[in-house]
Design a protein around this motif. Sequence first.
Motif, PDB file in Angstrom:
ATOM      1  N   ASP A  60      60.055  -2.304 -30.989  1.00 34.05           N
ATOM      2  CA  ASP A  60      60.321  -3.004 -32.248  1.00 34.05           C
ATOM      3  C   ASP A  60      61.656  -3.737 -32.122  1.00 34.05           C
ATOM      4  O   ASP A  60      62.697  -3.261 -32.577  1.00 34.05           O
ATOM      5  N   CYS A  61      61.582  -4.911 -31.499  1.00 36.88           N
ATOM      6  CA  CYS A  61      62.774  -5.731 -31.284  1.00 36.88           C
ATOM      7  C   CYS A  61      62.328  -7.029 -30.620  1.00 36.88           C
ATOM      8  O   CYS A  61      61.427  -7.007 -29.779  1.00 36.88           O
ATOM      9  N   PRO A  62      62.931  -8.150 -30.981  1.00 36.40           N
ATOM     10  CA  PRO A  62      62.601  -9.394 -30.272  1.00 36.40           C
ATOM     11  C   PRO A  62      62.928  -9.267 -28.788  1.00 36.40           C
ATOM     12  O   PRO A  62      63.969  -8.728 -28.404  1.00 36.40           O
ATOM     13  N   LEU A  63      62.046  -9.797 -27.964  1.00 37.27           N
ATOM     14  CA  LEU A  63      62.241  -9.726 -26.518  1.00 37.27           C
ATOM     15  C   LEU A  63      62.729 -11.043 -25.927  1.00 37.27           C
ATOM     16  O   LEU A  63      62.813 -11.182 -24.707  1.00 37.27           O
ATOM     17  N   GLY A  64      63.041 -12.002 -26.767  1.00 37.58           N
ATOM     18  CA  GLY A  64      63.558 -13.281 -26.290  1.00 37.58           C
ATOM     19  C   GLY A  64      64.110 -14.092 -27.448  1.00 37.58           C
ATOM     20  O   GLY A  64      64.042 -13.671 -28.611  1.00 37.58           O
ATOM     21  N   TRP A  65      64.655 -15.247 -27.117  1.00 37.93           N
ATOM     22  CA  TRP A  65      65.251 -16.145 -28.111  1.00 37.93           C
ATOM     23  C   TRP A  65      64.456 -17.446 -28.175  1.00 37.93           C
ATOM     24  O   TRP A  65      63.775 -17.809 -27.205  1.00 37.93           O
ATOM     25  N   PRO A  66      64.544 -18.163 -29.306  1.00 44.23           N
ATOM     26  CA  PRO A  66      63.808 -19.430 -29.404  1.00 44.23           C
ATOM     27  C   PRO A  66      64.247 -20.422 -28.334  1.00 44.23           C
ATOM     28  O   PRO A  66      65.458 -20.620 -28.116  1.00 44.23           O
ATOM     29  N   VAL A  67      63.297 -21.053 -27.700  1.00 44.05           N
ATOM     30  CA  VAL A  67      63.611 -22.075 -26.712  1.00 44.05           C
ATOM     31  C   VAL A  67      64.445 -23.181 -27.350  1.00 44.05           C
ATOM     32  O   VAL A  67      65.407 -23.681 -26.753  1.00 44.05           O
ATOM     33  N   ALA A  68      64.096 -23.557 -28.581  1.00 43.89           N
ATOM     34  CA  ALA A  68      64.837 -24.618 -29.264  1.00 43.89           C
ATOM     35  C   ALA A  68      66.282 -24.213 -29.524  1.00 43.89           C
ATOM     36  O   ALA A  68      67.188 -25.053 -29.482  1.00 43.89           O
ATOM     37  N   LEU A  83      73.769 -34.771 -36.542  1.00 39.35           N
ATOM     38  CA  LEU A  83      73.796 -34.138 -37.858  1.00 39.35           C
ATOM     39  C   LEU A  83      72.398 -34.019 -38.449  1.00 39.35           C
ATOM     40  O   LEU A  83      72.065 -33.021 -39.097  1.00 39.35           O
ATOM     41  N   ALA A  84      71.548 -35.001 -38.204  1.00 37.16           N
ATOM     42  CA  ALA A  84      70.194 -34.981 -38.767  1.00 37.16           C
ATOM     43  C   ALA A  84      69.379 -33.790 -38.265  1.00 37.16           C
ATOM     44  O   ALA A  84      68.434 -33.363 -38.928  1.00 37.16           O
ATOM     45  N   GLU A  85      69.756 -33.225 -37.122  1.00 41.52           N
ATOM     46  CA  GLU A  85      69.024 -32.091 -36.567  1.00 41.52           C
ATOM     47  C   GLU A  85      69.189 -30.827 -37.399  1.00 41.52           C
ATOM     48  O   GLU A  85      68.335 -29.931 -37.366  1.00 41.52           O
ATOM     49  N   VAL A  86      70.307 -30.718 -38.118  1.00 40.83           N
ATOM     50  CA  VAL A  86      70.647 -29.483 -38.826  1.00 40.83           C
ATOM     51  C   VAL A  86      70.912 -29.734 -40.305  1.00 40.83           C
ATOM     52  O   VAL A  86      71.541 -28.925 -40.975  1.00 40.83           O
ATOM     53  N   ASP A  91      64.785 -28.106 -40.793  1.00 37.98           N
ATOM     54  CA  ASP A  91      65.329 -28.457 -39.483  1.00 37.98           C
ATOM     55  C   ASP A  91      65.929 -27.232 -38.805  1.00 37.98           C
ATOM     56  O   ASP A  91      65.710 -26.993 -37.606  1.00 37.98           O
ATOM     57  N   ARG A  92      66.703 -26.465 -39.570  1.00 42.33           N
ATOM     58  CA  ARG A  92      67.348 -25.285 -38.988  1.00 42.33           C
ATOM     59  C   ARG A  92      66.332 -24.188 -38.678  1.00 42.33           C
ATOM     60  O   ARG A  92      66.469 -23.463 -37.683  1.00 42.33           O
ATOM     61  N   THR A  93      65.306 -24.072 -39.525  1.00 40.44           N
ATOM     62  CA  THR A  93      64.252 -23.085 -39.275  1.00 40.44           C
ATOM     63  C   THR A  93      63.577 -23.331 -37.932  1.00 40.44           C
ATOM     64  O   THR A  93      63.279 -22.386 -37.186  1.00 40.44           O
ATOM     65  N   ALA A  94      63.351 -24.593 -37.614  1.00 37.90           N
ATOM     66  CA  ALA A  94      62.701 -24.939 -36.348  1.00 37.90           C
ATOM     67  C   ALA A  94      63.553 -24.563 -35.144  1.00 37.90           C
ATOM     68  O   ALA A  94      63.036 -24.416 -34.031  1.00 37.90           O
ATOM     69  N   ILE A  95      64.849 -24.381 -35.360  1.00 35.61           N
ATOM     70  CA  ILE A  95      65.765 -24.040 -34.271  1.00 35.61           C
ATOM     71  C   ILE A  95      65.896 -22.534 -34.098  1.00 35.61           C
ATOM     72  O   ILE A  95      65.926 -22.031 -32.968  1.00 35.61           O
ATOM     73  N   VAL A  96      65.949 -21.789 -35.207  1.00 31.32           N
ATOM     74  CA  VAL A  96      66.328 -20.373 -35.114  1.00 31.32           C
ATOM     75  C   VAL A  96      65.147 -19.404 -35.133  1.00 31.32           C
ATOM     76  O   VAL A  96      65.355 -18.194 -34.978  1.00 31.32           O
ATOM     77  N   TYR A  97      63.921 -19.892 -35.325  1.00 31.86           N
ATOM     78  CA  TYR A  97      62.765 -19.001 -35.280  1.00 31.86           C
ATOM     79  C   TYR A  97      61.887 -19.315 -34.075  1.00 31.86           C
ATOM     80  O   TYR A  97      61.711 -20.469 -33.693  1.00 31.86           O
ATOM     81  N   ARG A  98      61.349 -18.257 -33.481  1.00 28.46           N
ATOM     82  CA  ARG A  98      60.463 -18.403 -32.334  1.00 28.46           C
ATOM     83  C   ARG A  98      59.067 -18.824 -32.806  1.00 28.46           C
ATOM     84  O   ARG A  98      58.719 -18.679 -33.980  1.00 28.46           O
ATOM     85  N   ARG A  99      58.269 -19.270 -31.854  1.00 28.26           N
ATOM     86  CA  ARG A  99      56.896 -19.640 -32.193  1.00 28.26           C
ATOM     87  C   ARG A  99      56.143 -18.444 -32.761  1.00 28.26           C
ATOM     88  O   ARG A  99      55.412 -18.560 -33.755  1.00 28.26           O
ATOM     89  N   ARG A 110      57.172 -11.728 -42.386  1.00 29.79           N
ATOM     90  CA  ARG A 110      58.399 -12.506 -42.232  1.00 29.79           C
ATOM     91  C   ARG A 110      59.372 -11.810 -41.263  1.00 29.79           C
ATOM     92  O   ARG A 110      60.287 -11.102 -41.682  1.00 29.79           O
ATOM     93  N   PRO A 111      59.181 -11.981 -39.968  1.00 27.63           N
ATOM     94  CA  PRO A 111      60.131 -11.402 -39.007  1.00 27.63           C
ATOM     95  C   PRO A 111      61.524 -11.991 -39.193  1.00 27.63           C
ATOM     96  O   PRO A 111      61.686 -13.123 -39.654  1.00 27.63           O
ATOM     97  N   LEU A 112      62.530 -11.211 -38.825  1.00 26.13           N
ATOM     98  CA  LEU A 112      63.904 -11.699 -38.845  1.00 26.13           C
ATOM     99  C   LEU A 112      64.119 -12.678 -37.701  1.00 26.13           C
ATOM    100  O   LEU A 112      63.445 -12.606 -36.668  1.00 26.13           O
ATOM    101  N   SER A 113      65.085 -13.561 -37.871  1.00 24.80           N
ATOM    102  CA  SER A 113      65.432 -14.502 -36.808  1.00 24.80           C
ATOM    103  C   SER A 113      66.383 -13.844 -35.820  1.00 24.80           C
ATOM    104  O   SER A 113      67.473 -13.401 -36.200  1.00 24.80           O
ATOM    105  N   VAL A 114      65.986 -13.796 -34.561  1.00 22.94           N
ATOM    106  CA  VAL A 114      66.856 -13.230 -33.530  1.00 22.94           C
ATOM    107  C   VAL A 114      68.077 -14.106 -33.285  1.00 22.94           C
ATOM    108  O   VAL A 114      69.086 -13.657 -32.738  1.00 22.94           O
ATOM    109  N   ALA A 115      68.005 -15.379 -33.717  1.00 20.95           N
ATOM    110  CA  ALA A 115      69.122 -16.306 -33.515  1.00 20.95           C
ATOM    111  C   ALA A 115      70.069 -16.348 -34.696  1.00 20.95           C
ATOM    112  O   ALA A 115      71.191 -16.846 -34.561  1.00 20.95           O
ATOM    113  N   ALA A 116      69.639 -15.836 -35.859  1.00 19.31           N
ATOM    114  CA  ALA A 116      70.468 -16.021 -37.055  1.00 19.31           C
ATOM    115  C   ALA A 116      70.483 -14.788 -37.946  1.00 19.31           C
ATOM    116  O   ALA A 116      70.709 -14.896 -39.142  1.00 19.31           O
TER     117      ALA A 116
END
Length: 253
Positions: A60-68, A83-86, A91-99, A110-116
């Motif tokens: 029970d833990c993420p085994l990797g980080w989002p590629v993005a 700036l438009a990326e974030v 936009d930020r969701t697409a960066i901090v959540y895995r597929r 709703r899993p937690l974000s391993v990046a945030a």
Amino acid sequence: MPRRPPIITAGIDLAASPAATASAVVVWSGGGARLAGVRLGVEDGDLLDLVAGADRTGIDCPLGWPVAFIDFLNRQRRGAIELAEVDSVPDRTAIVYRRTDLVCWHGGDRPLSVAADRIAHPALRAAGLLSALAGRGLDVDRAGRGAVVETYPAAALRHWGLPSRAYKRAANGPARRELVRALLGAAPWLTVADDDRDLLIRSDDALDAVVCALVARASLLGAVTRPAPADAEIAAEEGWIAVPTGELSDLAC
């Protein structure tokens, strides 16, 4: 006709420190199963031995980080972020959540974000454990086809029609007692000693570890979600959450 050897699955509710980490072992044989041990305060060395001795282990833990997110960090070091990326939450969701996280969202979890989120601390520990396991020669495919599989106990419980919310922490002891009663009632083929049953009621960490071991069994049977062909490559890097696709009763086959 020789008897088939028992199958062993393990579960790990991984925390940032050993003190809050729990593990469980389930032995499957003859159409039934036995909770062979559940522990709290599990150290790294014991976790490595646990995985090495099991046919599959649910973690029970993420085994990797989002590629993005990794790409974002690399470009941020070079000062190459637009700036438009974030500029918006999507936009930020697409960066901090895995597929796999986004797929779970669409399924109602709703899993937690391993990046945030603070789940990153256990994930850092998981990364070290996976490297150490690979050093022992174990296959630690992050998409769940080797010695370990990423689990999400709340999603598993929900799929099995069991209470999946508000059972964490000491204040929710009555709800946890009801969940243990419901889980064991739905799995009469699972033998649990009285002391272990009491521990599951006292500790949501111990309870989650047992659920992880059950999901590991589902994974061995091929009865969990798998990445679509288009997601196979990214799942191998980011990890993939295995959510059961069959009934709890199917595990004792």
